[in-house]
Structure formats: C-alpha cells, structure tokens
Design a protein around this motif. Structure first.
Motif, PDB file in Angstrom:
ATOM      1  N   UNK A 103      -6.234  12.805  10.247  1.00 46.24           N
ATOM      2  CA  UNK A 103      -5.567  11.575   9.781  1.00 46.24           C
ATOM      3  C   UNK A 103      -4.176  11.918   9.251  1.00 46.24           C
ATOM      4  N   UNK A 104      -3.251  11.055   9.526  1.00 42.84           N
ATOM      5  CA  UNK A 104      -1.886  11.280   9.060  1.00 42.84           C
ATOM      6  C   UNK A 104      -1.819  11.241   7.539  1.00 42.84           C
ATOM      7  N   UNK A 105      -0.892  12.014   6.983  1.00 44.04           N
ATOM      8  CA  UNK A 105      -0.784  12.064   5.522  1.00 44.04           C
ATOM      9  C   UNK A 105       0.257  11.068   5.011  1.00 44.04           C
ATOM     10  N   UNK A 106       0.572  10.077   5.832  1.00 42.15           N
ATOM     11  CA  UNK A 106       1.558   9.066   5.440  1.00 42.15           C
ATOM     12  C   UNK A 106       1.066   8.287   4.212  1.00 42.15           C
ATOM     13  N   UNK A 111       1.191   7.797  14.130  1.00 44.85           N
ATOM     14  CA  UNK A 111       1.516   9.187  13.798  1.00 44.85           C
ATOM     15  C   UNK A 111       0.335  10.112  14.092  1.00 44.85           C
ATOM     16  N   UNK A 112      -0.873   9.575  13.986  1.00 53.04           N
ATOM     17  CA  UNK A 112      -2.040  10.379  14.359  1.00 53.04           C
ATOM     18  C   UNK A 112      -1.935  10.820  15.808  1.00 53.04           C
ATOM     19  N   UNK A 113      -1.552   9.880  16.670  1.00 56.78           N
ATOM     20  CA  UNK A 113      -1.342  10.229  18.070  1.00 56.78           C
ATOM     21  C   UNK A 113      -0.282  11.319  18.187  1.00 56.78           C
ATOM     22  N   UNK A 117       2.491  17.630  17.514  1.00 56.70           N
ATOM     23  CA  UNK A 117       2.806  18.615  16.462  1.00 56.70           C
ATOM     24  C   UNK A 117       1.983  19.877  16.655  1.00 56.70           C
ATOM     25  N   UNK A 118       0.808  19.708  17.274  1.00 53.78           N
ATOM     26  CA  UNK A 118      -0.073  20.863  17.435  1.00 53.78           C
ATOM     27  C   UNK A 118       0.421  21.815  18.517  1.00 53.78           C
ATOM     28  N   UNK A 119       1.320  21.345  19.375  1.00 55.70           N
ATOM     29  CA  UNK A 119       1.785  22.202  20.472  1.00 55.70           C
ATOM     30  C   UNK A 119       2.778  23.236  19.958  1.00 55.70           C
ATOM     31  N   UNK A 178      11.999  17.512  12.351  1.00 61.42           N
ATOM     32  CA  UNK A 178      11.520  18.587  13.229  1.00 61.42           C
ATOM     33  C   UNK A 178      10.091  18.330  13.709  1.00 61.42           C
ATOM     34  N   UNK A 179       9.251  17.850  12.787  1.00 57.97           N
ATOM     35  CA  UNK A 179       7.835  17.660  13.123  1.00 57.97           C
ATOM     36  C   UNK A 179       7.650  16.520  14.128  1.00 57.97           C
ATOM     37  N   UNK A 180       8.442  15.489  14.018  1.00 49.70           N
ATOM     38  CA  UNK A 180       8.224  14.317  14.869  1.00 49.70           C
ATOM     39  C   UNK A 180       9.304  14.174  15.939  1.00 49.70           C
TER      40      UNK A 180
END
Lengths: 99, 473, 471
Positions: free
Chosen positions: A1-4, A36-38, A43-45, B365-367
């Motif tokens: 889950x996004x930390x937004x 942002x979850x999507x 971000x994982x790449x 950078x992250x997004x």
C-alpha cells in the motif's frame, strides 16, 4: 500500500493552488494512493542503468530566426481579461514578492 | 454522405457547399439535444464559409481536397473567435484570438468547421463523462458512453452529423472512442501533426488526428493536417506523407505481430475479433506471428505519472488572471485558489494532484524520474519487436462501449480502459483503430494496428485490408 | 567588517539580451512601449500556444559564455513551476541541470579570479504595478500587469561564492557589466532593469564552513549593491556576536533607509518541480555557431586593460581610474590622446571623470576628444573650459572647434589676465603679503579668486606666472 498521507495530499493541493474539503481530501488520498500503488510496480524495477526519455522524438536543435512579427492588438488581448484597467490586466493585491 | 464524395461533388459544381453544411446542421439539430455531441455550433460562420466555397467554385477555382466538407472540431482545438472550453468551466466563454495550425490547414483545404465537440475535461477521461457540459451519449446505443476523451468527435461522425472530425490522442483518446463508436481513428506519429493551437494536456504525448467512417476519409483528412509547422518545435521536419496513394497497397509479404499484451484481459469477443483480424491479414497475404512484449504492461503506470506531471504544469496557467473564469478573492493567491477550485472538475483535480506529487521534491526520482526510464524501456522493447515484424496488431479497448456512469466512481477502472492504447503514446509511434467484430451485446469493436514512427502509409494500407475484410465477414 | 570575520558573497546577475524579438516568439523586445502592445499567444501563455527558440538569443548567450571562459555545452530547457501573476504560464522556461554555459571565470583588476558557475538562458516575466489603497491597510489594493516584458530573453550569470568585500562585489558587477556590453549581448542598464543583480551574503570566522546566507534583492545600482552588501554583512555579524542565528531568507534592500529587511523566509526549500520542457528540443550549439560567435567577439575589458597598461608604462593611474576608463569603453580615447603626445595622466583623468560613470562618451568622437585635450595642454583652454566642452560634445557631438566657438571660449590675453590678477591682489592685501613672504600655498587662493572673476576662463599656470612677476 502506498504511504501517501492526508497531510501530503493537503500540501500538494496547496502547491497546485486547489482547496479541498475534508471529504475530498479523504477521497483523493484513497484514490491517489490506489494509482501510486500501481506505480510501485515501477519503483520496484532496477533501472539505474537506463537513461530517461523525456520526449519521444529527437529532432536536434530547433531554432527560429530573430525576426519581429506582428502580435495581437491590445484590445484583442484584454477582451478576454476577467478585469482590466489602464491597458493592463488587473488582479487583487499580491502578497509577497516573486521568488 | 462520405467526405470524399462531398468534396468531389462540390469541386465539380454538382453539390453546393451550403447544402452540405445545411445537411450537417440539420443532422446536428435532430440529435444534439439527445446525444450532447456539440458544445458549440457555429451556424453563421459555417454557412458564410460554405457560401465562399461555392463562390470560388463558381469562379472556376479549386477550394481543395476537402471542399465543402463539414467537419467537427474537438473543443480543445483553437479556432479564431469560436468558443473553446476544453469541456471545462474554467474556460467558459473563452474565444481564442488565433487558430490551431491543423484548423488553418483544414480551412485551407476547403473544409468547413461546423462546431466544437464535447470532450472529457481537458481530455482527461475515457468516456466523455468528465465534461463540465454533461456526458455525450453513444449514437449507436444511447445508454452507453461513446468513449473518450474525443467522445464528442466520435459521436458526431457516428451520428452522421459530419463525415469527419478531429480529435486528440494522449493515451488513446482518438482510438478508443473510434472503436466504441465503430469508426476509424488515427493517432499519428508524434510530431506529424502540429500541436500549435491544441490546448495542451500532456505535451510529450498529445497528437491531433482524424476520426471518420472509412480509412480513405481518415487518411485524406490526415494528409491535409500533417506536415511541418515552424510554430511547433517538436514538429517533424518533413511534409505530409502520401497516404491516399497507398490505400490499395495491401499487406502481401508484410510481417504482422499479434501482441499478447494488447489483448490480454480483454472481453472474449474482443480477443476473438482481434484473432479474426489477424486471420483477415493472413488471408490477404501477410505473415502473422504471435509475439509477447511484456514491457508494455508497464505502460499504464508510467502513463499515469508522466501525463499528470505534464498536465499539472500545463494547467497552472488557468489562474483567473488573463482569461476564462475568475472567482474573486481578497488577494491574488486566494483568487487563484478560488478560481481553480471552482473551475476544475474532480478528475482534473485528481490528475493535477497526482502530477504535482510525482514532480515534487523527494518524490521526483521515485515516480516521475522512474516513469521516464520505463518509457525508455518500452521504446527499446518496441524497437526489438519491429526488428521481427513491420506492424503490430492488438485490440483497441478491452471492452465494448460501457454503460453511462459505470466507471465514474472508480478512477482506476476507468484508467484501465486505456491499457492497450497508452504504449503508442509513450513511444511516440503511429497507430490506427479500425472497426472489426462485435461485442457481447452487438456493439462495435475496434482493432489496432501499430507501427513505428512515420509508418502511417503502411498502417493505412493494412487498415484498408481489414476494412475490406470486415465487409466480407 | 569587524575583526575576526570574513564575508562570503556570490552574485546572481540577470541580463536582458539585445535581440530584436523575444526568446520564444516574434514579439518585439523593446523597452518602454505602451502596456500589452508587444504580446502574442505565445508570450501571453494562451492555451495551445508553443515556444520556438530564438537563434540570436542563443548566439548572444554563447558570446557571454565565451567571454567568461565557460564551456559551451549541449543543454536542455526545464520548467520552473510556481504561481505568480507576472508569469503568463505560471511556470518559467529556464535551464536547470544542463545550462548552455558552465564553469568559467572573470578576472578582476585587483587580481581576484571569480568563478562563474553557470550562465544560462531563460525567459523574463511581465511587470506588475502595485497600486495602494485608500489609506487603510490592505484596503482596495490591487496590481496591474503588463506582459510586454514577458518572454524577453535573459541570461542568468551565477558567480561562485568567491567575493570577499562590498567593494569587490561592486568591482565584479562593474567588470561583468563591461563584459556584457563588450559582447554586444546587453546594454547593461541597471536603472532600466536590463541588468539586475541579486547578492547572496553570508559571514563566517576565517577557515570555518560557510555560514547561513541571505539573498538580497532590489539592487538597482552598483552603489546600492556595495552599500547593501556592507549593511547585510554587518547585520549578520552583529546578530551572531549577540549569540543569535542567521535565518536563511530573502531580504529587500531599501536604498532610502539604507537597510535590508525580510521579504520572505525560506522555511523549506522552494519546491519548483523542475522537469524537462516538453515543448522544446535539446539545445546543442553547433560548432559552426560557436566558431562564428567567437570570431565576432571583440577584445574583452581584461585584454583592453592590459593593452592600455602597457601603453601607460609606469603606473600612471590607480586601479579605479583605469577600471572606469576600461569599463566605460573609453580606452580608445585615452590611447589616441597619448599617441598624440598628450600627458597620460591628463587623458586618463579627463576620460574617467568627465566621461566615466556619469554619462559615458555619448556623441563625443575620438578626434574631438584629442583636440580638446591638445588645446588644454597648450594653455588655450582652461581646465574648466575643457571639461565644459567635453560635456557639450558628449551631449551634442560635433567638432571641437565648433563646440569651443559655441561657448565663446577664446584664450585670455596676458594684458587682460594681468589686470584681473592686479585687482584680486588689491582686494586681498593681507594674503598677498603672506604670499610674498613665502607662503606658497596661497597661490591656490589667488587662482580661485581669479577663476571666479573670469568665470573659469583663466589658465591656472598663467595665473601663477602673473603672481610670480608681481611677488
């Protein structure tokens, strides 16, 4: 889950010059977190060796000659102004100088 | 009536442009209240222009390849003196003092803009339901959406109000409504059509293109509006390609890749239609292979960072100072906030927020930065595919036209309807959607042909094969 | 500066470029037109409009870069996002991580080398006029915006934190202005705002890390710059010595009050959300363009200073006089005068004092300057007359003969002068007897009175000669 967080959403609204009601703030926080979850897939790449592409075409340097051309008449310019005075656009008082 | 027939008859003096325009205005009058297609109809302007065209024909002049053809313009294309709202309250009443290059070129070819078509607000949407001026209904099935964001342009053609209309495609906004309304829609190579005068949504993705009933009409319209424009720094340097001359080239010997990622997750009827299209291309002599480009799955996430980021900056200018809506307040910042809060709808606000966040300190950078790298990865993946095949084939949209209101409350579900169209915008490549097959309830479906940059000639010839195949099917 | 402290100063200088049209559109780039008459869809940021980069602006930016010994490099444009009514798009197109010029330097006449971090292209904003209310605070105030200046090309030149005194800050700005004028990129007019200076000032104990800095704005002249930096450094030192802390903030210089005051506190870093401007392509100045610009560059002030110094031989002039002459572009005048045999000290003094900071050479040409100084040297014009004529020529131009005739400046005959001297002696018997007794410095007293009586037409040396014959 996004930390937004809700506070972050409120801060972003401030940057974007939008005012959100409490209800909107809650709703937007949830909806943006979902998007942002999507994005967290991305971000994982590990793309540390990949160059960014800001633009799909590479056209090289594009320049125009330094020639004056006719602009718009002042009447046409001010015709769409919400408020005008003395040939200029009128706005309410400005708090604080330009950055 | 077909645009090419109208133009031929007007040029030959056998049909008056005024009559052609009056037909269009009548068709609009008949169904506009029901369907909400045009947000502004320029009756006087259109009739005056039509009269001019007729006078020129009478003098023995040739007004051009679209002589007397009524056209619809998506309401994000500027035309001097004609209201341009982008489906937003914030631009209510704004009349641009200049015309978009694409509009000028249509006028130069003898076409007659009859009005501005409804759209998702600032082109942000896939159903034409985010318009401040109410949703547009699908003429084929009025309880359904026409797709979006160029839903008004698609509906205008589908309802036979005009034979061709211009739309804009940032993530599928021409192709998806074309598919949902049973039309041909082209998303040209980035830079083929000047963006000057197209109100920006996401500048590195936006392209203007045509919607029409047939490939030939769409190709003719694209030829007219394409070609270098010195007012757009990102305009390709070359003149418009010859498309009409390649409509009958066929696909014999062509290598076509049916892309797994451009059908997966789609309705079974959509998958079947895309396979049938592959068969039609095979039957016409193409060599069709199945290909996987897994990187395309990253497109949606990258798009929903890049497009909102650019939009957050492009839409900053709607601040109540120079044009459009102003909601008064004590100081200028409060006025900006009041104006933007009242002037933008929820979807636009959502995307501005998302884009502002993606660009802001600590998250860039992250997004956003990561999304730009994904864009590189996708472009490279496309390039590898194009070493194996000339043309890619996939579905345009995962479903047939959905019911009005079905996805309004769920942004993510709405965003997913662009999943097959987005990759082409990120790569800047060309794509065309052609009607092919029927959905579960008998509504039209579309399939998509994709090619690398500047591949429009090949795409229209392949599209013409599918068009013929559809008629035979 | 109080003992035990060092000031660290870096300057950000914005200069408008002397192009015919704006940076991204064909609107005229000219000062002083009626409001909102030099605007079009592009510089007004109307929806749908797009920027196209002006080639001449790029050439002038390259010229500035070359003159400042920068590396001219492939660059890109970014958007700097913030809301302000002066800014039609609510973002400024500027350069960010890849500026067109980086890594140069400017040598000052005092021997200091100031590094130039970057000199990048960007667009100017419009101009607001803030109107006051009816007297009550915050009542009925409003601003009127004129976008004629919006989109005018700017180059921003950022120095390293290498400057150590208010005098040096002034010296740097003056030398930079001379370089900008010499490249033809700028007219350097601070009073019209075509060159604008912001100063970053901090203080520290020598050898310690950099202190917290404040940025000072509204510096409209070199004198303001020097005063503001001095004030600000003193303020910071006083604060620190009282045990306080310097807040990072932007401060406004009030020239009338002679002090800086808080304009905006930078509680957090400004979040400008920079990203590549998608409507513009890369800017890679071609080798051909760089070569063309390099070939067209005339000698820079440092080179001209060296040439003049060589001609002067033994140090005839202080650094300041030489700077004034070089920075004012007056070295050609001085060189011509010296080549005609005129005393170098006289040539430097007349050029620096009569044509320097105040007005420049104006319409005065080199032959007229040399002729005036030749007459003065020959005793045919008094010093006062020579200065008057130089002023006339700078304003109106023309030949030295005509300007002198127009003033009616004819050399006084020795009889006429003798009569005036005799009268003055008669009026001041006490001073005369002291002079006769050997108090030589009283010569100046008599010269002053003779000058007054002759309205400056007398030649000082001739007066002394008359005094001596009567002593």
């Amino acid at each position: 889950m996004s930390d937004l967080t809700r506070d972050e959403v409120a801060h972003v609204a401030h940057l974007a010059r939008l005012r959100l009601s409490d209800e909107e703030l809650d709703r937007f926080t949830g909806q943006l977190a979902q998007v942002l979850d999507h994005a967290n897939d991305l971000r994982a790449l590990d793309l540390s060796n990949v160059a960014p592409t800001a633009h799909p075409v590479d056209l090289g340097t594009v320049l125009r000659r330094d020639e004056v051309s006719a602009g718009l008449g002042r009447d046409a310019v001010l015709a769409s102004a919400p408020a005008a005075e003395d040939g200029r656009f009128a706005v309410p008082r400005v708090l604080g100088d330009e950055p | 009536m077909n645009a090419l027939e109208i133009a031929a008859d007007v040029r030959a003096g056998e049909l008056s442009a005024v009559a052609a325009v009056d037909d269009a205005l009548e068709a609009i009058a008949r169904r506009n209240e029901e369907l909400n297609v045009f947000v502004h109809v320029d009756r006087e302007g259109a009739r005056a222009r039509a009269a001019e065209i007729d006078e020129r024909v009478a003098r023995g002049e040739d007004p051009g390849p679209l002589a007397g053809v009524p056209v619809g313009l998506k309401d994000n294309l500027c035309q001097t003196g004609v209201p341009t709202t982008c489906g937003s309250r914030i631009l209510a009443g704004w009349r641009p003092p200049y015309s978009a290059t694409a509009v000028e070129r249509l006028l130069g070819a003898g076409a007659i803009p009859v009005g501005k078509t409804n759209m998702d607000e600032f082109a942000m949407g896939s159903s034409t339901e985010t318009s401040a001026y109410g949703p547009t209904r699908n003429p084929v099935a009025p309880d359904r959406v026409p797709g979006g964001s160029s839903g008004g342009s698609a509906a205008a053609v589908a309802a036979a109000m005009v034979p061709v209309a211009l739309g804009s495609d940032t993530g599928g906004s021409i192709r998806q409504p074309a598919a949902l309304c049973g039309l041909v829609g082209i998303k040209p190579t980035y830079g083929l059509v000047s963006r000057y005068g197209l109100v920006a949504f996401a500048s590195s993705l936006d392209q203007i293109g045509p919607l029409a009933r047939t490939v030939a009409e769409a190709a003719t319209c694209l030829e007219v509006i394409a070609g270098h424009d010195p007012r757009d720094s990102t305009s390709l340097p070359e003149p418009a390609p010859d498309l009409r001359g390649h409509l009958d080239d066929g696909v014999a010997g062509r290598r076509v890749g049916l892309i797994r990622e451009l059908v997966e997750g789609a309705d079974p009827e959509v998958v079947a239609a895309t396979r049938a299209a592959a068969d039609a291309l095979s039957a016409a002599g193409a060599r069709v292979i199945e290909l996987s480009i897994p990187e395309l799955r990253l497109g949606l996430s990258a798009y929903y960072l890049i497009a909102p980021a650019e939009a957050s900056s492009n839409l900053a200018r709607y601040d109540g100072v120079r044009y459009g809506l102003r909601v008064d307040a004590d100081d200028v910042t409060a006025m900006n906030v009041a104006t933007r809060t009242a002037g933008f709808g929820a979807e636009v606000k959502r995307r501005i927020m998302l884009g502002t966040y993606a660009l802001s300190a600590g998250y860039y950078d992250a997004y956003y930065g990561q999304a730009l790298k994904v864009r590189t990865v996708m472009i490279e993946a496309f390039a590898r595919a194009y070493e194996q095949v000339d043309t890619l084939l996939g579905a345009t949209a995962p479903t047939e036209a959905f019911a009005l209101g079905a996805k309004v409350a769920d942004p993510m579900a709405m965003y997913l309807s662009d999943v097959f169209t987005i990759p082409t915008n990120l790569s800047g490549h060309a794509a065309i959607s052609v009607p092919f097959g029927r959905g579960a309830t008998g509504l039209p479906l579309g399939v998509q042909l994709l090619g690398p940059a500047r591949s429009e000639t090949r795409l229209v010839s392949a599209a013409a094969v599918l068009e013929a195949g559809r008629e035979e099917a | 500066m109080r003992d035990g402290w060092e000031m660290v100063i870096g300057l950000e200088v914005h200069t408008e470029l002397l192009t015919a049209s704006k940076l991204f559109c064909g609107c005229a780039n000219a000062f002083g037109a009626e409001p909102n008459t030099q605007v079009c869809p592009v510089c007004l940021g109307l929806p749908g409009s797009l920027p196209v980069l002006n080639e001449r602006a790029v050439e002038l930016a390259v010229a500035i870069g070359l003159a400042l010994h920068c590396t001219v490099a492939p660059s890109t444009f970014h958007r700097k996002n913030y809301f302000y009514p002066d800014m039609p798009k609510d973002f400024q197109i500027s350069q960010y991580d890849l500026p067109i010029n980086a890594g140069g330097y400017l040598d000052l006449s005092d021997g200091t080398r100031v590094t130039i971090e970057r000199a990048h292209l960007e667009e100017d904003t419009g101009k607001s006029t803030h109107l006051g209310g009816t007297g009550r605070l915050h009542d009925a105030e409003r601003s009127l915006v004129d976008y004629n200046r919006a989109g005018v090309p700017l180059v921003e030149i950022v120095s390293g934190p290498d400057i150590r005194s208010p005098e040096q800050a002034r010296r740097y700005a003056a030398e930079l202005r001379a370089v900008l004028v010499a490249t033809g990129a700028s007219d350097g007019r601070m009073e019209e705002g075509s060159m604008r200076v912001d100063a970053n000032v901090s203080v520290r104990r020598p050898g310690e890390p950099l202190g917290t800095r404040c940025e000072i704005k509204n510096l409209n002249s070199l004198r303001s710059l020097q005063r503001a930096v001095a004030y600000e450094a003193d303020r910071q030192v006083a604060l620190l010595e009282d045990g306080g802390r310097v807040r990072q903030e932007t401060r406004h210089w009030d020239d009338g009050l002679g002090q800086t005051s808080t304009m905006r506190v930078k509680e957090e870093a400004e979040d400008y959300r920079y990203f590549r401007e998608p409507d513009l392509t890369e800017l890679v100045p071609s080798e051909a363009m760089v070569a063309r610009v390099r070939a067209a560059l005339g000698p820079m002030p440092a080179e001209r200073r060296a040439a003049l110094t060589a001609l002067l031989g033994d140090a005839e002039a202080t650094g300041d006089v030489l700077d004034t002459v070089i920075q004012g572009g007056l070295d050609a005048f001085v060189r011509a005068a010296i080549e005609e045999g005129i005393d170098a000290g006289l040539a430097l003094a007349r050029a620096a004092n009569e044509l320097g900071d105040a007005q420049g050479a104006g319409r005065l040409d080199v032959p007229a300057f040399v002729e005036v100084l030749a007459r003065e040297s020959a005793g045919r014009l008094s010093a006062t007359q020579a200065k008057t004529v130089l002023g006339d020529l700078a304003r109106a131009g023309g030949t030295a003969d005509d300007a002198i005739a127009a003033r009616g400046f004819v050399p006084m005959s020795s009889e006429a002068l003798g009569a005036v001297v005799a009268t003055v002696i008669g009026e001041h018997p006490g001073e005369w007897s002291r002079y006769v007794a050997g108090e030589d410095k009283l010569a100046q007293f008599f010269i002053g009175h003779v000058m007054k009586a002759t309205h400056g037409q007398a030649n000082g040396q001739a007066v002394v000669a008359e005094l001596e014959t009567r002593r």
